[in-house]
Design an enzyme around this catalytic site. Sequence first.
Site, PDB file in Angstrom:
ATOM      1  N   GLY A 123     101.461  99.181   4.608  1.00 28.76           N
ATOM      2  CA  GLY A 123     101.751  97.727   5.016  1.00 28.76           C
ATOM      3  C   GLY A 123     100.185  97.000   5.060  1.00 28.76           C
ATOM      4  CG  HIS A 124     100.666  92.985   6.268  1.00 27.59           C
ATOM      5  ND1 HIS A 124     101.092  91.659   6.727  1.00 27.59           N
ATOM      6  CD2 HIS A 124     101.462  93.770   7.368  1.00 27.59           C
ATOM      7  CE1 HIS A 124     102.068  91.723   7.704  1.00 27.59           C
ATOM      8  NE2 HIS A 124     101.935  92.754   7.989  1.00 27.59           N
ATOM      9  CG  ASN A 125      95.861  93.019   7.585  1.00 28.24           C
ATOM     10  OD1 ASN A 125      96.711  92.365   7.400  1.00 28.24           O
ATOM     11  ND2 ASN A 125      94.562  92.857   6.852  1.00 28.24           N
TER      12      ASN A 125
END
Lengths: 335, 335, 335
Positions: free
Chosen positions: C238-240
């Site tokens: 997922g993002h980050n």
Amino acid sequence: MTTHTAASLAERFGLTVRGDGNVALHGVGTLAEAGPDQLAFLANPKYRNQLASTRAGAVVMKEADAEGYEGTVLLARDPYVAFARISALFAPIPERAPGIHPSASIDPSAEVAADAHVGAFVAVGARSRIEAGAVVGPGCVIGEDCVIGAGSELVARVTLVTRVRLGQRVRIHPGAVLGAAGFGIAMDNGHWINVPQVGGVVIGDDCDIGANTCIDRGAIEDTVLEEDVRLDNHIQIGHNAFIGAHTAMAGGVAVAGSARIGRYCMIAGMAGIAGHLEICDRVVITAMSMVTSSIREPGEYSSGLPLMDNRTWRRNAARFRHLDELARRIPRADK
Amino acid sequence: MTTHTAASLAERFGLTVRGDGNVALHGVGTLAEAGPDQLAFLANPKYRNQLASTRAGAVVMKEADAEGYEGTVLLARDPYVAFARISALFAPIPERAPGIHPSASIDPSAEVAADAHVGAFVAVGARSRIEAGAVVGPGCVIGEDCVIGAGSELVARVTLVTRVRLGQRVRIHPGAVLGAAGFGIAMDNGHWINVPQVGGVVIGDDCDIGANTCIDRGAIEDTVLEEDVRLDNHIQIGHNAFIGAHTAMAGGVAVAGSARIGRYCMIAGMAGIAGHLEICDRVVITAMSMVTSSIREPGEYSSGLPLMDNRTWRRNAARFRHLDELARRIPRADK
Amino acid sequence: MTTHTAASLAERFGLTVRGDGNVALHGVGTLAEAGPDQLAFLANPKYRNQLASTRAGAVVMKEADAEGYEGTVLLARDPYVAFARISALFAPIPERAPGIHPSASIDPSAEVAADAHVGAFVAVGARSRIEAGAVVGPGCVIGEDCVIGAGSELVARVTLVTRVRLGQRVRIHPGAVLGAAGFGIAMDNGHWINVPQVGGVVIGDDCDIGANTCIDRGAIEDTVLEEDVRLDNHIQIGHNAFIGAHTAMAGGVAVAGSARIGRYCMIAGMAGIAGHLEICDRVVITAMSMVTSSIREPGEYSSGLPLMDNRTWRRNAARFRHLDELARRIPRADK
């Protein structure tokens, strides 16, 4: 428009017609939505109550279900199978003319049968072979040393990386990747090194492989699917796995490397199967189960937990953390 | 470089500015990393301690959180929403000029709006339609009889197999496959046969569909997503599933065939939902839960187990194998 | 055909030969299947019983395992590592000549090193750079502002959406999608809005990323993999998220947004890791486990349940629904 009468369908597929055999059918529908010129079917008892209100021109069902139904019936021992066969008569068949699309990029050493179809933006690598009547849809990438057997279909955007041999009448859905390097790594002085994956993938006749499913190539020998294996979407088959004929797996199943699965197994969605184990023929695994050791007896197996409201689940899950201690406090039966 | 002052942003989005409204902002950043010319936000209380040391030029937050903070603040009832709207002003917009890339392969019977963008190596099949302002990025494959509604975007390498109709402003991320044949098979004399999948897929306005997600086409009727459904990556939607408006699903969720899910549901990552069941509106399913029967009350539901160190887990899991026997040995409360 | 003698391999890789060092080897095989001109290895004790009957020309193994074996042996402290290194000598290397395939579509502002390989139907967007010796296989889509570091390989049909920077010697398998917009949504008056995802993805040197794996770009800052991270197929990052160096994850793992995972972790197949948590270095997570809070001690962690026959499972699972009540009925240890 394709038209068949109930009587002609009965004759063609060895079914018994009851009611008006002359009803003309132009297509298929569900019990709930079919109109008077459509054929419906009843196989799942869950939908039996829809029989009373269906407007279908004819319904395929078992004799036991037909009692009291006044419309036209096609009696079948297995209504789902009969419906599948009839439905194929009405299904639209996309046009896939023989020939190679001018945009395709074919290695000079590759062979493409004269009546095969190769779509737009297809790349075919060295020494690969596309056999009679095969369809390679738009955007597929075929690497080196692959074989696409007669009558097989790669719907679109399928990748066969290298050394992938498909039997006849295999169908592969978009996004599937066969023959990628298996996940073979070894830790060497604090850094991973790749173990070369020099095997291939062998897919038997009549297999069906779902969208975005991955089948890795073997480390040394091949990863193998026997004939008529049916894989849904998002399935992962690790290197050197072996899947027996007629086994079916639903979406999201993962099979780790070197697992050996028998014939006629049914693996439900999101089940996980560890590597280096064996599962015998005719094993059923229910959804989201985890298989970490070999199974030597046919039958149905499960793990996982049922759904609860979140408050109840929290309490129960907290107790599970201490289940062993709790168990020790339970009085022995013999005391 | 885009520049906005805190005061101009406050006016534009109906927020209240506190502190120096003239601070010039050129972009967005996190509380931890934003510089004096960047806007940050505070929504998750987990990050509140970063407020003391932030160098952000301005911070979007709730009034309650702003107490004691001396920098420039944009007060918002919902800081995350306000930040999202402001951030869009600064976000880079990739260039997608209207027109059809010369390499694209468009069937003569397909229609492409004059101001739509069709990228390199796109194949569009018979009778498909790409409406005004739609973007079809490089490597997409659009089969027969599809519709891409006005303002929709297929980012790149998306496949719409056949009979897929997208509403307006739908966005689909790379690797997604819509309209592949559902997993419909019937066992006939020891060999699987395919049940033709003659339905399609209907996607409502404003849906967002993640990378490598699959939405199969219906067996007879359509698989349906109502408007504003949000699907993350690696999601599997089986044939004839129905997903109500505004429902969101995180990565790895699988929904089996003919499941009917309500509106405003939130399904966390890797949850599995069995087929032929109904989930009412406003149901929350926590991560990795297994749903095997209908849910008729809004609320939060769970299954799965919490993490333990491996030794403890082994002991507890071994006890679970005998939980029923253990339970029988527990004295009844009324004894 | 490549040929090496056992003695020359021993010298090259610092191993000790025992038996006939002049045996000529043309390739590798498994203990069970290798012929007299092939090298096999023994690392997993599960396969030790195959030593008695192997026909392999030479076998790499530990000194302890070699006792009593009469054939040619290459003694190694870590036979799997030694085998991996030797196997690479024999592995077929696909031809990837430097140059840009005439069908490729390269933005005028992109840079491609003279000795890089760009395959058929590759699209490269504005301001992207392909460095020395990199290989971009057929059907890849590279968006804007990406970097493919020296010696990296995108096998085929890989998508880098935007702002993806790969280090050196990164390998990415088909169907992988890096840099798609993270799943950032905010509910605004009953309708979802997108939170712009303005960050990118940074991949360290020597990472390996599996087929159909997704790594989303960051919301504001970047999603990061440090060097030598090894991801199998169907993984979702997922993002980050931040993944420390040398961490390996097996197929189907999902890591939610902003999770921070340490170095030298091993995450087994289908494990799920929630967002906004931290896992320290050298943590092992077993298959299908659910991680919902931070882990601060190295070690092995698990959740999930073992497989049972379906009848037993049903009884136990039904009891689990009432585990808290059951626990309350167990007599206290101190009573």
